[in-house]
Design a protein around this motif. Structure first.
Motif, short mmCIF file in Angstrom:
data_model
loop_
_atom_site.label_atom_id
_atom_site.label_comp_id
_atom_site.label_asym_id
_atom_site.label_seq_id
_atom_site.Cartn_x
_atom_site.Cartn_y
_atom_site.Cartn_z
N TRP A 152 0.83 -1.19 0.00
CA TRP A 152 0.00 0.00 0.00
C TRP A 152 0.87 1.25 0.00
CZ3 TRP A 152 -1.48 3.65 4.00
CH2 TRP A 152 -2.53 4.47 3.58
N LEU B 212 5.83 12.78 -2.42
CA LEU B 212 5.01 12.55 -1.25
C LEU B 212 4.41 13.82 -0.67
CD1 LEU B 212 4.32 10.14 0.54
CD2 LEU B 212 6.17 10.86 2.02
N GLN C 77 1.37 15.19 -2.48
CA GLN C 77 0.36 14.25 -2.95
C GLN C 77 -0.99 14.45 -2.26
OE1 GLN C 77 1.66 10.30 -3.86
NE2 GLN C 77 -0.07 9.48 -2.74
N SER C 78 -0.96 14.59 -0.94
CA SER C 78 -2.24 14.69 -0.25
C SER C 78 -2.92 16.03 -0.52
CB SER C 78 -2.07 14.46 1.25
OG SER C 78 -1.06 15.27 1.77
N VAL D 161 -6.07 12.30 1.12
CA VAL D 161 -5.41 11.17 1.78
C VAL D 161 -6.23 9.90 1.58
CG1 VAL D 161 -4.39 12.69 3.51
CG2 VAL D 161 -6.55 11.52 4.03
N GLU E 46 3.49 14.55 7.84
CA GLU E 46 3.82 13.50 8.79
C GLU E 46 2.62 12.60 9.10
OE1 GLU E 46 7.63 15.55 10.91
OE2 GLU E 46 5.74 15.73 11.97
N GLY E 47 1.50 12.89 8.46
CA GLY E 47 0.35 12.00 8.61
C GLY E 47 -0.83 12.56 9.39
N THR F 288 -4.06 12.17 7.28
CA THR F 288 -4.39 10.75 7.12
C THR F 288 -4.99 10.21 8.41
OG1 THR F 288 -2.45 10.59 5.68
CG2 THR F 288 -3.44 8.53 6.40
N TYR G 40 2.56 0.56 9.43
CA TYR G 40 1.61 1.65 9.47
C TYR G 40 1.51 2.14 10.90
CZ TYR G 40 -2.04 4.52 7.60
OH TYR G 40 -2.77 5.58 7.19
N TYR G 41 0.35 2.31 11.37
CA TYR G 41 0.18 2.95 12.66
C TYR G 41 0.75 2.13 13.79
CZ TYR G 41 -2.11 5.87 9.67
OH TYR G 41 -2.32 6.70 8.63
N1 LIG Z 1 1.39 5.44 7.47
C1 LIG Z 1 1.34 5.82 6.21
N2 LIG Z 1 1.51 4.93 5.24
C2 LIG Z 1 1.46 5.31 3.97
N3 LIG Z 1 1.30 6.57 3.56
C3 LIG Z 1 1.14 7.50 4.50
C4 LIG Z 1 1.12 7.18 5.87
N4 LIG Z 1 0.91 8.33 6.57
C5 LIG Z 1 0.83 9.31 5.66
N5 LIG Z 1 0.97 8.82 4.43
C6 LIG Z 1 1.02 9.60 3.19
O1 LIG Z 1 2.00 10.61 3.41
C7 LIG Z 1 1.60 11.85 2.84
C8 LIG Z 1 1.47 12.92 3.92
O2 LIG Z 1 0.44 12.56 4.81
P1 LIG Z 1 -0.61 13.63 5.33
O3 LIG Z 1 -1.61 12.87 6.15
O4 LIG Z 1 -1.14 14.46 4.23
O5 LIG Z 1 0.35 14.49 6.29
P2 LIG Z 1 0.13 15.91 6.96
O6 LIG Z 1 -1.34 16.12 7.09
O7 LIG Z 1 0.84 15.76 8.27
O8 LIG Z 1 0.80 16.91 6.07
C9 LIG Z 1 0.27 11.57 2.15
O9 LIG Z 1 0.53 11.31 0.80
C10 LIG Z 1 -0.26 10.32 2.85
O10 LIG Z 1 -1.10 9.57 2.05
#
Ligand SMILES: Nc1ncnc2c1ncn2[C@@H]1O[C@H](COP(=O)(O)OP(=O)(O)O)[C@@H](O)[C@H]1O
Ligand SMILES: [Mg+2]
Length: 261
Positions: A8, A18, A21-22, A27, A71-72, A75, A244-245
Protein backbone atom coordinates in the motif's frame (compact mmCIF):
# COMPACT_ATOMS: atom_id res chain seq x y z
CA UNK A 1 0.59 -7.64 7.68
CA UNK A 2 3.92 -6.17 6.66
CA UNK A 3 3.52 -7.21 3.05
CA UNK A 4 0.15 -5.75 2.65
CA UNK A 5 1.12 -2.51 4.25
CA UNK A 6 4.30 -2.25 2.29
CA UNK A 7 2.40 -2.68 -0.92
CA UNK A 8 0.00 0.00 0.00
CA UNK A 9 2.78 2.35 0.94
CA UNK A 10 4.67 1.71 -2.28
CA UNK A 11 1.62 2.30 -4.37
CA UNK A 12 1.13 5.65 -2.81
CA UNK A 13 4.75 6.56 -2.89
CA UNK A 14 5.17 5.70 -6.53
CA UNK A 15 2.57 8.18 -7.66
CA UNK A 16 4.34 11.43 -7.11
CA UNK A 17 6.27 13.43 -4.65
CA UNK A 18 5.01 12.55 -1.25
CA UNK A 19 4.84 16.03 0.15
CA UNK A 20 2.27 17.39 -2.21
CA UNK A 21 0.36 14.25 -2.95
CA UNK A 22 -2.24 14.69 -0.25
CA UNK A 23 -2.72 18.33 -1.17
CA UNK A 24 -3.49 17.35 -4.73
CA UNK A 25 -5.34 14.11 -4.23
CA UNK A 26 -6.33 13.94 -0.61
CA UNK A 27 -5.41 11.17 1.78
CA UNK A 28 -6.33 7.48 1.75
CA UNK A 29 -9.47 6.64 3.68
CA UNK A 30 -8.59 3.06 4.29
CA UNK A 31 -11.27 2.89 7.00
CA UNK A 32 -13.79 3.44 4.20
CA UNK A 33 -12.19 1.56 1.31
CA UNK A 34 -11.09 -1.46 3.33
CA UNK A 35 -12.77 -1.40 6.73
CA UNK A 36 -11.88 -5.02 7.46
CA UNK A 37 -8.15 -4.46 6.96
CA UNK A 38 -5.63 -4.61 9.76
CA UNK A 39 -4.95 -0.93 9.34
CA UNK A 40 -8.60 -0.01 9.72
CA UNK A 41 -8.68 -2.21 12.80
CA UNK A 42 -5.70 -0.29 14.17
CA UNK A 43 -7.57 2.95 13.67
CA UNK A 44 -10.49 1.53 15.63
CA UNK A 45 -8.12 0.55 18.42
CA UNK A 46 -6.78 4.08 18.48
CA UNK A 47 -10.34 5.38 18.68
CA UNK A 48 -11.03 3.14 21.66
CA UNK A 49 -7.86 4.29 23.37
CA UNK A 50 -8.80 7.91 22.83
CA UNK A 51 -12.17 7.20 24.37
CA UNK A 52 -10.61 5.47 27.35
CA UNK A 53 -8.17 8.30 27.89
CA UNK A 54 -11.13 10.36 29.03
CA UNK A 55 -12.82 8.50 31.79
CA UNK A 56 -14.07 11.53 33.64
CA UNK A 57 -15.03 14.14 31.11
CA UNK A 58 -16.30 13.46 27.70
CA UNK A 59 -14.01 14.51 24.93
CA UNK A 60 -15.88 16.82 22.60
CA UNK A 61 -13.12 18.54 20.66
CA UNK A 62 -9.88 17.02 19.51
CA UNK A 63 -6.97 18.17 17.38
CA UNK A 64 -4.25 16.29 15.54
CA UNK A 65 -0.90 17.92 15.04
CA UNK A 66 2.75 16.99 14.51
CA UNK A 67 6.15 18.60 14.48
CA UNK A 68 6.32 19.17 10.74
CA UNK A 69 4.42 18.93 7.46
CA UNK A 70 3.61 15.69 5.72
CA UNK A 71 3.82 13.50 8.79
CA UNK A 72 0.35 12.00 8.61
CA UNK A 73 -1.92 14.42 10.46
CA UNK A 74 -4.55 14.50 7.73
CA UNK A 75 -4.39 10.75 7.12
CA UNK A 76 -4.76 9.94 10.78
CA UNK A 77 -7.37 12.55 11.65
CA UNK A 78 -9.62 11.70 8.69
CA UNK A 79 -9.50 7.96 9.33
CA UNK A 80 -10.07 8.40 13.04
CA UNK A 81 -13.03 10.65 12.26
CA UNK A 82 -14.50 7.85 10.14
CA UNK A 83 -14.14 5.35 12.98
CA UNK A 84 -15.93 7.65 15.42
CA UNK A 85 -18.71 8.26 12.90
CA UNK A 86 -18.99 4.51 12.28
CA UNK A 87 -19.68 4.12 15.95
CA UNK A 88 -22.69 6.38 15.66
CA UNK A 89 -21.13 9.57 16.92
CA UNK A 90 -22.15 12.65 15.01
CA UNK A 91 -18.70 13.77 13.95
CA UNK A 92 -17.40 16.92 12.29
CA UNK A 93 -13.93 17.02 10.77
CA UNK A 94 -12.59 20.54 10.28
CA UNK A 95 -9.63 21.45 8.09
CA UNK A 96 -7.67 23.93 10.16
CA UNK A 97 -4.45 23.51 8.20
CA UNK A 98 -5.12 26.54 6.07
CA UNK A 99 -1.66 26.58 4.55
CA UNK A 100 -1.77 22.95 3.38
CA UNK A 101 -5.42 21.96 3.25
CA UNK A 102 -6.41 18.45 2.12
CA UNK A 103 -9.90 17.66 3.39
CA UNK A 104 -11.62 19.05 0.29
CA UNK A 105 -9.50 16.74 -1.87
CA UNK A 106 -9.99 13.72 0.34
CA UNK A 107 -13.77 14.11 0.29
CA UNK A 108 -13.92 15.57 -3.23
CA UNK A 109 -15.74 18.77 -2.36
CA UNK A 110 -15.09 22.38 -3.36
CA UNK A 111 -12.94 24.59 -1.18
CA UNK A 112 -14.42 27.92 -2.13
CA UNK A 113 -15.92 28.25 1.32
CA UNK A 114 -14.89 26.83 4.63
CA UNK A 115 -13.56 27.63 8.06
CA UNK A 116 -11.97 30.87 6.88
CA UNK A 117 -15.29 32.00 5.43
CA UNK A 118 -17.00 31.64 8.80
CA UNK A 119 -14.08 33.21 10.63
CA UNK A 120 -14.21 36.30 8.44
CA UNK A 121 -17.95 36.79 8.09
CA UNK A 122 -20.33 38.43 10.50
CA UNK A 123 -22.86 35.65 10.56
CA UNK A 124 -22.22 32.01 11.20
CA UNK A 125 -23.78 30.31 8.23
CA UNK A 126 -22.59 26.81 9.05
CA UNK A 127 -24.86 25.12 6.53
CA UNK A 128 -23.03 26.79 3.67
CA UNK A 129 -19.63 25.43 4.71
CA UNK A 130 -20.34 22.05 6.28
CA UNK A 131 -20.76 19.12 3.91
CA UNK A 132 -22.23 15.73 4.76
CA UNK A 133 -20.00 12.93 3.50
CA UNK A 134 -20.95 9.51 2.20
CA UNK A 135 -19.92 8.12 5.56
CA UNK A 136 -22.96 8.11 7.82
CA UNK A 137 -22.64 10.58 10.73
CA UNK A 138 -19.56 12.25 9.25
CA UNK A 139 -19.58 15.85 8.08
CA UNK A 140 -16.59 17.91 7.06
CA UNK A 141 -15.72 21.57 6.90
CA UNK A 142 -12.98 22.43 4.39
CA UNK A 143 -10.45 25.14 5.15
CA UNK A 144 -11.80 27.72 2.73
CA UNK A 145 -9.54 30.17 0.87
CA UNK A 146 -6.14 30.76 2.44
CA UNK A 147 -6.23 34.08 4.27
CA UNK A 148 -3.15 36.29 4.62
CA UNK A 149 -3.30 36.01 8.40
CA UNK A 150 -4.36 32.49 9.44
CA UNK A 151 -2.95 32.66 12.97
CA UNK A 152 -4.74 35.90 13.73
CA UNK A 153 -8.01 34.48 12.50
CA UNK A 154 -7.72 31.43 14.71
CA UNK A 155 -6.78 33.39 17.80
CA UNK A 156 -10.10 35.14 18.10
CA UNK A 157 -13.22 35.08 20.15
CA UNK A 158 -15.02 34.17 16.97
CA UNK A 159 -13.13 30.88 16.87
CA UNK A 160 -14.23 30.15 20.45
CA UNK A 161 -17.79 30.91 19.49
CA UNK A 162 -17.65 28.60 16.47
CA UNK A 163 -16.35 25.73 18.59
CA UNK A 164 -18.96 26.35 21.24
CA UNK A 165 -21.86 26.50 18.80
CA UNK A 166 -20.76 23.49 16.78
CA UNK A 167 -20.20 21.46 19.96
CA UNK A 168 -23.90 21.72 20.52
CA UNK A 169 -24.61 20.26 17.10
CA UNK A 170 -21.99 17.49 17.02
CA UNK A 171 -20.89 14.80 19.44
CA UNK A 172 -17.28 15.21 18.38
CA UNK A 173 -15.30 17.84 16.51
CA UNK A 174 -11.92 16.87 15.12
CA UNK A 175 -9.45 19.46 13.88
CA UNK A 176 -6.88 18.56 11.28
CA UNK A 177 -4.41 21.11 12.60
CA UNK A 178 -1.23 22.52 11.10
CA UNK A 179 2.14 21.35 12.37
CA UNK A 180 3.67 22.87 15.47
CA UNK A 181 6.48 24.57 13.66
CA UNK A 182 7.22 28.06 12.63
CA UNK A 183 3.61 29.20 13.00
CA UNK A 184 1.54 29.29 16.13
CA UNK A 185 -1.72 27.94 14.66
CA UNK A 186 -1.49 24.50 16.23
CA UNK A 187 -0.75 25.96 19.63
CA UNK A 188 -3.73 28.28 19.35
CA UNK A 189 -6.00 25.41 18.38
CA UNK A 190 -4.48 23.35 21.20
CA UNK A 191 -5.66 25.89 23.74
CA UNK A 192 -9.19 25.73 22.41
CA UNK A 193 -9.79 21.98 22.27
CA UNK A 194 -10.23 19.37 24.98
CA UNK A 195 -7.24 17.38 23.81
CA UNK A 196 -4.45 17.33 21.22
CA UNK A 197 -2.85 14.26 19.73
CA UNK A 198 0.68 14.37 18.41
CA UNK A 199 1.34 12.32 15.29
CA UNK A 200 4.94 11.12 15.38
CA UNK A 201 6.36 9.70 12.17
CA UNK A 202 8.84 7.35 13.64
CA UNK A 203 12.13 7.28 11.80
CA UNK A 204 11.48 10.55 10.03
CA UNK A 205 10.93 13.27 12.58
CA UNK A 206 13.97 14.04 14.60
CA UNK A 207 13.35 13.35 18.22
CA UNK A 208 14.36 16.93 18.99
CA UNK A 209 11.67 18.30 16.70
CA UNK A 210 9.05 16.14 18.35
CA UNK A 211 10.15 17.22 21.81
CA UNK A 212 10.04 20.83 20.68
CA UNK A 213 6.50 20.32 19.45
CA UNK A 214 5.55 18.85 22.80
CA UNK A 215 7.17 21.78 24.64
CA UNK A 216 5.39 24.27 22.40
CA UNK A 217 2.04 22.70 23.23
CA UNK A 218 2.90 22.44 26.91
CA UNK A 219 3.91 26.08 27.04
CA UNK A 220 0.41 27.20 26.13
CA UNK A 221 -1.11 24.53 28.40
CA UNK A 222 -2.57 22.58 25.52
CA UNK A 223 -3.50 19.14 26.76
CA UNK A 224 -1.67 16.39 24.88
CA UNK A 225 -3.76 13.31 25.43
CA UNK A 226 -1.62 10.95 23.41
CA UNK A 227 0.78 10.31 20.59
CA UNK A 228 0.37 8.17 17.52
CA UNK A 229 3.37 6.57 15.91
CA UNK A 230 2.89 6.72 12.19
CA UNK A 231 4.92 4.66 9.75
CA UNK A 232 6.78 2.34 12.02
CA UNK A 233 10.49 2.13 11.33
CA UNK A 234 12.15 0.90 8.16
CA UNK A 235 12.05 -2.84 7.73
CA UNK A 236 12.96 -5.55 5.26
CA UNK A 237 15.50 -3.36 3.53
CA UNK A 238 12.92 -2.09 1.09
CA UNK A 239 13.71 1.51 1.72
CA UNK A 240 10.05 2.11 2.36
CA UNK A 241 8.31 2.66 5.57
CA UNK A 242 6.53 -0.61 5.55
CA UNK A 243 4.55 -0.41 8.71
CA UNK A 244 1.61 1.65 9.47
CA UNK A 245 0.18 2.95 12.66
CA UNK A 246 2.40 1.95 15.48
CA UNK A 247 -0.19 2.59 18.07
CA UNK A 248 -1.51 5.13 20.39
CA UNK A 249 -0.03 6.07 23.68
CA UNK A 250 -1.74 7.76 26.51
CA UNK A 251 1.54 9.25 27.55
CA UNK A 252 4.32 10.79 25.61
CA UNK A 253 6.69 8.25 24.10
CA UNK A 254 4.93 5.35 25.70
CA UNK A 255 7.05 2.61 27.11
CA UNK A 256 5.55 0.03 24.76
CA UNK A 257 7.16 1.86 21.92
CA UNK A 258 9.06 -1.12 20.63
CA UNK A 259 6.25 -3.58 20.67
CA UNK A 260 4.61 -2.99 17.42
CA UNK A 261 7.29 -3.82 14.91
N1 LIG B 1 1.39 5.44 7.47
C1 LIG B 1 1.34 5.82 6.21
N2 LIG B 1 1.51 4.93 5.24
C2 LIG B 1 1.46 5.31 3.97
N3 LIG B 1 1.30 6.57 3.56
C3 LIG B 1 1.14 7.50 4.50
C4 LIG B 1 1.12 7.18 5.87
N4 LIG B 1 0.91 8.33 6.57
C5 LIG B 1 0.83 9.31 5.66
N5 LIG B 1 0.97 8.82 4.43
C6 LIG B 1 1.02 9.60 3.19
O1 LIG B 1 2.00 10.61 3.41
C7 LIG B 1 1.60 11.85 2.84
C8 LIG B 1 1.47 12.92 3.92
O2 LIG B 1 0.44 12.56 4.81
P1 LIG B 1 -0.61 13.63 5.33
O3 LIG B 1 -1.61 12.87 6.15
O4 LIG B 1 -1.14 14.46 4.23
O5 LIG B 1 0.35 14.49 6.29
P2 LIG B 1 0.13 15.91 6.96
O6 LIG B 1 -1.34 16.12 7.09
O7 LIG B 1 0.84 15.76 8.27
O8 LIG B 1 0.80 16.91 6.07
C9 LIG B 1 0.27 11.57 2.15
O9 LIG B 1 0.53 11.31 0.80
C10 LIG B 1 -0.26 10.32 2.85
O10 LIG B 1 -1.10 9.57 2.05
MG1 LIG C 1 -2.44 17.69 6.30
Amino acid sequence: MANKLTTWWQNRKDKSKLDDQSMQKGVSLITVSDPKSTIAEQFRTIRTNIQFSQVDDQLRTLSFTSSGPSEGKSTVSANIAVTFADQGMKTLLIDADMRRPTIHQTFQIPNRKGLTTILTSSKNDYDSVIVKTKVANLSVMPSGPVPPNPSELLNTHKMDQIIEELSEQYDLIIFDAPPVGSVTDAQIIGTKVDGSILVVPQGIALKGAVLQAKDALDSVHARIIGTIMNRVSRKNGTGYYGGYYGGYYGGYYGKNEDKKN
